[in-house]
Design an enzyme around this catalytic site. Structure first.
Site, short mmCIF file in Angstrom:
data_model
loop_
_atom_site.label_atom_id
_atom_site.label_comp_id
_atom_site.label_asym_id
_atom_site.label_seq_id
_atom_site.Cartn_x
_atom_site.Cartn_y
_atom_site.Cartn_z
N CYS A 151 0.82 -1.22 0.00
CA CYS A 151 0.00 0.00 0.00
C CYS A 151 0.84 1.26 0.00
O CYS A 151 0.47 2.27 -0.61
CB CYS A 151 -0.93 -0.02 1.21
SG CYS A 151 -2.22 -1.27 1.13
N CYS A 153 4.09 -6.18 -23.65
CA CYS A 153 4.20 -4.87 -23.00
C CYS A 153 4.90 -3.93 -23.98
O CYS A 153 4.87 -4.15 -25.20
CB CYS A 153 4.94 -4.97 -21.67
SG CYS A 153 6.65 -5.54 -21.82
#
Length: 396
Positions: free
Chosen positions: A198, A349
């Site tokens: 986080c 990607c």
């Protein structure tokens, strides 16, 4: 329902004050007085008092779980208060277990709170977890989750898993009545670039409330022996779209049962091999495929699942034709159920570096390596060798 552990002696009946406190539970046929007494006589260990641990602890205490253990080695920081609702501004600088304990005692003085102001590790996990009927995971790292998992498998304990990332959450129940556990779903942890915490990736403040509330709900269902726990199911939550999906999974018949808690076993799970040396000793079966070969094979009728693992911003710049889905690299672990297991999969990607990490993670997570392909050079090599109108762009 389960083997109970030794605990402090509690009265096998409810006081008048408890009857008043839990009246709404007593009115439920699935709970009633018998169920409330069962809650009172039960014990739950909550690992972590952060975003997930906060709602879990508040709801378990409110529900009347008789003995709650709290383990965490952190202190309250002002940056925690955006989501860790059990703490307050006056708790900044205090240990999280003390802050949480004080709040729970205010909320429900009828219950017993036991605190452990240090980190759960391989040296103390078995001793601590053995004291409780059930474990709820409120952690934010893979190492501790594997410790919880292995200790619970050794002790035959059920545990409730939860995780959060930006706007996405997951919940599951592991090791319940012989059901699958964490290693069946995640044999190895994803590489660091796929799993930022986080502090690195951010999280919507209310998301831990959604996930933690579901975790508390699962814990109460298990203690009360009601409903259908999320055993063998991974519940995923997208807070932006409010799409909630359930992915089923089973025990890996080839996985050996954990019988001993060790640093080596945890290290192998986190590094993704059996020798603690990254991926060097994992025998990958995925293939590299050049853009020209991909173009040739698809023109001949090949229809693989074409997965873009770039960011949304990059997608707005350019995408390759016939892209099936875009999931940014860090969201792959929480959205792995969106990737089919019955089709060939080609991952791309910008330059081919992120796609390599993803195909390796997917193969370690159980997708068939002989169905996995990494598009070499990504969009840039596609532009150079297949279609020069495809835009090449800088770092993103």
């Amino acid at each position: 329902m389960r083997e109970m552990v030794p605990r402090r002696t509690m009265s096998a009946k409810l006081s008048d004050a408890e009857r008043d406190r839990y009246m709404r539970h007593l009115m439920l046929p699935q709970v009633g007085e018998k169920g409330q007494i069962r809650l009172k006589e039960s014990s739950i260990l909550v690992v972590g008092t952060g975003g997930l641990g906060s709602p879990v602890l508040l709801y378990l205490a409110s529900a009347g779980i008789g003995r709650i253990g709290i383990i965490d080695d952190d202190i309250v920081d002002i940056s925690n208060l955006q989501r860790q609702i059990i703490h307050s501004s006056i708790s900044i600088g205090d240990s999280k277990v003390d802050s949480a304990s004080n709040r729970l005692k205010e909320l429900n003085p009828e219950i017993i709170i036991e605190t452990y102001d240090y980190r759960l590790n391989v040296d103390n996990a078995l001793e601590i977890i053995s004291k409780f009927d059930l474990v709820v995971d409120g952690t934010d790292n893979f190492e501790t989750r594997y410790i919880i998992n292995d200790a619970c498998e050794i002790l035959n304990k059920t545990w409730v898993f939860g995780s959060i990332h930006r706007f996405d959450g997951q919940v599951s129940v592991f090791n319940h009545r012989g059901g699958p556990n964490y290693r069946d779903l995640f044999p190895q942890a994803p590489p660091p670039e796929l799993a930022p915490n986080c502090a690195e990736a951010g999280v919507l403040g209310v998301l831990p409330g959604l996930v933690g509330s579901i975790q508390a709900n699962e814990a109460l269902k298990i203690i009360l022996d009601i409903g259908e726990p999320l055993s063998g199911k991974l519940l995923t939550i997208d807070a932006l779209s409010m799409q909630i999906r359930s992915l089923s999974f089973i025990k890996d018949p080839k996985r050996q049962k954990i019988t001993e808690l060790s640093e080596e076993a945890i290290s192998c799970a986190v590094t993704g091999n059996q020798d603690g040396e990254g991926s060097a000793n994992f025998e990958f079966r995925y293939e590299d495929i050049l853009p020209t070969e991909f173009k040739s094979r698809t023109s001949a009728g090949w229809k693989p699942f074409f997965l873009d693992v770039r960011t949304e911003i990059e997608e707005r710049i350019v995408s390759l034709p016939n892209t099936s889905l875009r999931i940014s690299i860090e969201q792959i672990p929480s959205n792995i159920e969106l990737i089919p297991r019955d089709r060939d999969i080609v991952v791309y990607c910008k330059s081919g570096k992120r796609s390599i990490s993803v195909v390796q993670f997917l193969e370690k997570s159980g997708l068939k390596g002989d169905n996995l392909y990494n598009l070499v050079g990504g969009i840039h090599l596609w532009s150079d060798t297949v279609d020069s109108s495809v835009i090449k762009y800088g770092s993103a």
